[in-house]
Write a protein that holds these residues in place. Sequence first.
Motif, mmCIF file in Angstrom:
data_model
loop_
_atom_site.group_PDB
_atom_site.id
_atom_site.type_symbol
_atom_site.label_atom_id
_atom_site.label_comp_id
_atom_site.label_asym_id
_atom_site.label_seq_id
_atom_site.Cartn_x
_atom_site.Cartn_y
_atom_site.Cartn_z
ATOM 1 N N ASP A 81 -80.524 -1.372 -25.013
ATOM 2 C CA ASP A 81 -79.623 -2.195 -24.206
ATOM 3 C C ASP A 81 -79.237 -1.433 -22.947
ATOM 4 O O ASP A 81 -78.394 -0.537 -22.998
ATOM 5 C CB ASP A 81 -78.377 -2.552 -25.028
ATOM 6 N N PRO A 82 -79.847 -1.761 -21.796
ATOM 7 C CA PRO A 82 -79.538 -1.036 -20.558
ATOM 8 C C PRO A 82 -78.076 -1.126 -20.131
ATOM 9 O O PRO A 82 -77.619 -0.304 -19.328
ATOM 10 C CB PRO A 82 -80.448 -1.705 -19.515
ATOM 11 N N GLU A 83 -77.342 -2.093 -20.670
ATOM 12 C CA GLU A 83 -75.924 -2.221 -20.343
ATOM 13 C C GLU A 83 -75.032 -1.672 -21.458
ATOM 14 O O GLU A 83 -73.838 -1.985 -21.519
ATOM 15 C CB GLU A 83 -75.578 -3.685 -20.084
ATOM 16 N N ALA A 84 -75.592 -0.853 -22.334
ATOM 17 C CA ALA A 84 -74.822 -0.273 -23.432
ATOM 18 C C ALA A 84 -73.676 0.574 -22.893
ATOM 19 O O ALA A 84 -73.760 1.153 -21.798
ATOM 20 C CB ALA A 84 -75.714 0.565 -24.323
ATOM 21 N N ARG A 85 -72.620 0.662 -23.661
ATOM 22 C CA ARG A 85 -71.484 1.523 -23.349
ATOM 23 C C ARG A 85 -71.419 2.605 -24.421
ATOM 24 O O ARG A 85 -71.331 2.299 -25.617
ATOM 25 C CB ARG A 85 -70.178 0.728 -23.311
ATOM 26 N N ILE A 86 -71.466 3.837 -23.985
ATOM 27 C CA ILE A 86 -71.524 4.954 -24.919
ATOM 28 C C ILE A 86 -70.595 6.063 -24.477
ATOM 29 O O ILE A 86 -70.597 6.456 -23.301
ATOM 30 C CB ILE A 86 -72.948 5.554 -25.035
ATOM 31 N N ALA A 87 -69.797 6.551 -25.397
ATOM 32 C CA ALA A 87 -69.019 7.775 -25.214
ATOM 33 C C ALA A 87 -69.136 8.529 -26.535
ATOM 34 O O ALA A 87 -68.333 8.325 -27.442
ATOM 35 C CB ALA A 87 -67.575 7.479 -24.866
ATOM 36 N N CYS A 88 -70.154 9.362 -26.642
ATOM 37 C CA CYS A 88 -70.501 9.999 -27.915
ATOM 38 C C CYS A 88 -70.214 11.492 -27.862
ATOM 39 O O CYS A 88 -70.845 12.225 -27.095
ATOM 40 C CB CYS A 88 -71.967 9.760 -28.240
ATOM 41 N N GLU A 89 -69.281 11.939 -28.672
ATOM 42 C CA GLU A 89 -68.950 13.357 -28.779
ATOM 43 C C GLU A 89 -69.547 13.919 -30.074
ATOM 44 O O GLU A 89 -69.571 13.238 -31.104
ATOM 45 C CB GLU A 89 -67.433 13.555 -28.800
ATOM 46 N N THR A 90 -70.004 15.161 -30.004
ATOM 47 C CA THR A 90 -70.635 15.801 -31.155
ATOM 48 C C THR A 90 -69.951 17.125 -31.473
ATOM 49 O O THR A 90 -69.640 17.897 -30.565
ATOM 50 C CB THR A 90 -72.126 16.058 -30.884
ATOM 51 N N LEU A 91 -69.742 17.352 -32.759
ATOM 52 C CA LEU A 91 -69.293 18.644 -33.278
ATOM 53 C C LEU A 91 -70.400 19.204 -34.148
ATOM 54 O O LEU A 91 -70.944 18.494 -35.003
ATOM 55 C CB LEU A 91 -68.017 18.481 -34.114
ATOM 56 N N THR A 92 -70.754 20.460 -33.932
ATOM 57 C CA THR A 92 -71.712 21.137 -34.799
ATOM 58 C C THR A 92 -71.078 22.417 -35.340
ATOM 59 O O THR A 92 -70.373 23.129 -34.623
ATOM 60 C CB THR A 92 -73.003 21.526 -34.049
ATOM 61 N N THR A 93 -71.329 22.684 -36.614
ATOM 62 C CA THR A 93 -70.925 23.949 -37.217
ATOM 63 C C THR A 93 -71.860 24.209 -38.394
ATOM 64 O O THR A 93 -72.876 23.514 -38.541
ATOM 65 C CB THR A 93 -69.444 23.925 -37.632
ATOM 66 N N THR A 94 -71.563 25.174 -39.219
ATOM 67 C CA THR A 94 -72.452 25.533 -40.314
ATOM 68 C C THR A 94 -72.803 24.307 -41.161
ATOM 69 O O THR A 94 -71.936 23.678 -41.761
ATOM 70 C CB THR A 94 -71.801 26.607 -41.200
ATOM 71 N N GLN A 95 -74.067 23.944 -41.146
ATOM 72 C CA GLN A 95 -74.638 22.843 -41.931
ATOM 73 C C GLN A 95 -73.844 21.546 -41.812
ATOM 74 O O GLN A 95 -73.661 20.826 -42.793
ATOM 75 C CB GLN A 95 -74.759 23.262 -43.408
ATOM 76 N N LEU A 96 -73.375 21.250 -40.592
ATOM 77 C CA LEU A 96 -72.618 20.023 -40.384
ATOM 78 C C LEU A 96 -72.782 19.526 -38.953
ATOM 79 O O LEU A 96 -72.708 20.308 -38.000
ATOM 80 C CB LEU A 96 -71.126 20.262 -40.667
ATOM 81 N N VAL A 97 -72.994 18.218 -38.806
ATOM 82 C CA VAL A 97 -72.965 17.538 -37.513
ATOM 83 C C VAL A 97 -72.077 16.308 -37.658
ATOM 84 O O VAL A 97 -72.262 15.508 -38.580
ATOM 85 C CB VAL A 97 -74.366 17.109 -37.045
ATOM 86 N N VAL A 98 -71.118 16.177 -36.740
ATOM 87 C CA VAL A 98 -70.202 15.037 -36.743
ATOM 88 C C VAL A 98 -70.297 14.320 -35.396
ATOM 89 O O VAL A 98 -70.221 14.963 -34.343
ATOM 90 C CB VAL A 98 -68.743 15.483 -36.985
ATOM 91 N N LEU A 99 -70.458 13.007 -35.439
ATOM 92 C CA LEU A 99 -70.408 12.189 -34.229
ATOM 93 C C LEU A 99 -69.093 11.420 -34.195
ATOM 94 O O LEU A 99 -68.625 10.914 -35.224
ATOM 95 C CB LEU A 99 -71.549 11.166 -34.191
ATOM 96 N N ALA A 100 -68.503 11.309 -33.016
ATOM 97 C CA ALA A 100 -67.301 10.515 -32.818
ATOM 98 C C ALA A 100 -67.365 9.884 -31.436
ATOM 99 O O ALA A 100 -67.994 10.419 -30.533
ATOM 100 C CB ALA A 100 -66.043 11.373 -32.967
ATOM 101 N N GLY A 101 -66.691 8.749 -31.278
ATOM 102 C CA GLY A 101 -66.650 8.139 -29.957
ATOM 103 C C GLY A 101 -66.705 6.632 -30.027
ATOM 104 O O GLY A 101 -66.631 6.027 -31.104
ATOM 105 N N GLU A 102 -66.852 6.039 -28.836
ATOM 106 C CA GLU A 102 -66.748 4.593 -28.680
ATOM 107 C C GLU A 102 -68.053 4.038 -28.128
ATOM 108 O O GLU A 102 -68.599 4.595 -27.167
ATOM 109 C CB GLU A 102 -65.597 4.236 -27.733
ATOM 110 N N ILE A 103 -68.517 2.929 -28.711
ATOM 111 C CA ILE A 103 -69.828 2.399 -28.326
ATOM 112 C C ILE A 103 -69.805 0.870 -28.272
ATOM 113 O O ILE A 103 -68.952 0.216 -28.857
ATOM 114 C CB ILE A 103 -70.923 2.834 -29.324
#
Length: 401
Positions: A36-58
């Motif tokens: 979707d070329p008109e998509a709205r994305i604000a994606c924040e990422t946290l990485t640490t030992t054996q963990l990835v977390v996504l947060a934000g508004e889409i």
Amino acid sequence: MRTDYLFTSESVSEGHPDKVADQISDSIVDLFLSKDPEARIACETLTTTQLVVLAGEIRCKGVYEDGEWAPGAKEEIEATVRKTVKDIGYAQSGFHWERFEFINRLHGQSAHIAQGVDANANKDEGAGDQGIMFGYATDETPDLMPATLYYSHKILEKMAADRHSGAAPFLEPDAKSQVTLRYEGSLPVAATAVVVSTQHAPGYDEGEKEAELHAYVKRVVAEVIPPVLLRETEYFINPTGSFEIGGPDGDAGLTGRKIIVDTYGGAAPHGGGAFSGKDPTKVDRSAAYISRYLAKNVVAAGLATRCTIQLAYAIGVSKPLSLYVDTHETGTVGDDKIEAAILGLPKLGGLTPRAIRTHLGLNKPIYKPTAAYGHFGRKAEGDFFPWERTDLVDDLKAALG
């Protein structure tokens, strides 16, 4: 304006934990824009030992609409994240692309933001947020970038290429570089110090293996920095000693913590907003790109040897609040005349968010490559890095007579 001084910039590799986060966030931006070329994305990422977390508004057709996930969308997001980490090269006990825990906390965009940003019958598309954005260019390097940052990036790019190809199997993904140059008459004349800290395989912190690693780094530096600048260089290679534990296992990573690495290495101001994880309606990203584009074209046109440009926006308002040009006393015409010329170019559409996206072609999945080794000073090729083009030179020259 000082002409004789020491100046330093740093870079970090694609395996640095903050850059891992940036690349994950931009892989999500690309995934959504591909649908979707008109998509709205604000994606924040946290990485640490054996963990990835996504947060934000889409908001994205075919992925997340009206508060609901499309079938298979969550699985595709997770697969995209894992592939990004795999491509970087993380298959370590403390951070492995197949085994890290994945948490997705992306959710719908605020309706109150959407009402101010989206275009309708009564108004043009507004800026996705308020803020100030800067662009910069200098004739120190062929790519019109500060030399300290240019060399810092190139050192790590070469090391990453050797790691991926197998030419340097002792290297691991996490690394940092730093280059100090002495300037005389505003031109770099010597690299007084080069710092490289790189994650390495076991045993490369002592004896012959350590010497091999040090010799390799010095060869890379010699390939990147012209020999004339290396006559008095002091090297600091893994100055803390061992660097086996790295990446998100060694230090938590967050999207947007390397904004000076992303831009001009401290040689120019930064408005404060990060780029990665944001769709191009966010002027933090798109206005920073057009500011670089304008500054680069001013220098490429021979109108100055250095140029800083600032743009300012208000959320929900399409027209920029201000345009400021500073050629640092190197301009061939007045800075006010350059400002008027820029604002008078029809193809720039008054530098509204929509006009910026249209002129540079930003509504495309082109962002993951920006998330390591700098957003600027890259080769404009096809759809990628369009803000590095110098196709505005003739327009500026004509406008300024």
